[in-house]
Enzyme design. Sequence first.
Site, mmCIF file in Angstrom:
data_model
loop_
_atom_site.group_PDB
_atom_site.id
_atom_site.type_symbol
_atom_site.label_atom_id
_atom_site.label_comp_id
_atom_site.label_asym_id
_atom_site.label_seq_id
_atom_site.Cartn_x
_atom_site.Cartn_y
_atom_site.Cartn_z
ATOM 1 N N GLU A 97 60.335 94.679 95.110
ATOM 2 C CA GLU A 97 59.945 95.090 94.258
ATOM 3 C C GLU A 97 59.892 93.872 93.586
ATOM 4 O O GLU A 97 57.975 93.562 92.422
ATOM 5 C CB GLU A 97 61.112 95.781 93.153
ATOM 6 C CG GLU A 97 62.086 96.579 93.448
ATOM 7 C CD GLU A 97 63.671 96.509 94.392
ATOM 8 O OE1 GLU A 97 63.827 96.986 95.070
ATOM 9 O OE2 GLU A 97 63.049 95.139 95.516
ATOM 10 N N HIS A 143 61.735 89.195 97.067
ATOM 11 C CA HIS A 143 61.937 90.825 96.625
ATOM 12 C C HIS A 143 60.661 91.697 97.118
ATOM 13 O O HIS A 143 60.276 92.118 96.254
ATOM 14 C CB HIS A 143 63.083 91.270 96.210
ATOM 15 C CG HIS A 143 64.459 90.964 96.267
ATOM 16 N ND1 HIS A 143 65.483 91.327 95.833
ATOM 17 C CD2 HIS A 143 65.179 89.503 97.153
ATOM 18 C CE1 HIS A 143 66.662 90.666 96.081
ATOM 19 N NE2 HIS A 143 66.152 89.039 97.178
ATOM 20 N N CYS A 148 66.184 92.901 90.612
ATOM 21 C CA CYS A 148 65.066 93.721 90.736
ATOM 22 C C CYS A 148 64.576 94.048 89.603
ATOM 23 O O CYS A 148 63.427 94.254 88.734
ATOM 24 C CB CYS A 148 64.511 94.420 92.390
ATOM 25 S SG CYS A 148 64.250 92.824 93.331
#
Length: 158
Positions: free
Chosen positions: A57, A55, A88
């Site tokens: 992040e 992801h 995240c």
Amino acid sequence: MTEAQEQFMREAAQLALENVHSAQGGPFGAVIVRDGEVIARGMNRVTSTSDPTAHAEVVAIREAAHRLGTFDLSGCEIYTSCEPCPMCLGAIYWARLNRVYYGCTQADADAIGFSDQFIYEELARPQDQRRLEMRQLGREVSLQAFEAWTVSQSKVPY
């Protein structure tokens, strides 16, 4: 919000948009800032890397930690194009980031097919009622590493 903060958020949003156009992953971007300077950028790379943890992040956290040479990102802030998912958010806590700024909400993400709601619902259930079966196995042998950690003189606590 300050002008600088607005610029960091625009950059995160631009990374998300660029990611859509490049077809490298989902519509998510993030930047990590320390002392007013961007030290890391991340775009969602789940599909292009076949990594469900890639992801935006997490990608940005990995880059920041590598660049700074530390797992402790205290003193840093993250600007992300969307409210962080549970994974995240956990990574943000573990990295000790000081603050999260986000653009879109969980509801916005849900509206385009990125729903985290099932994870929140699963976590709220007792372990024996979750869809993902979990069974404890091998505690005695696994405790050996914990015992070794407890007495280790060379450990780096985190």
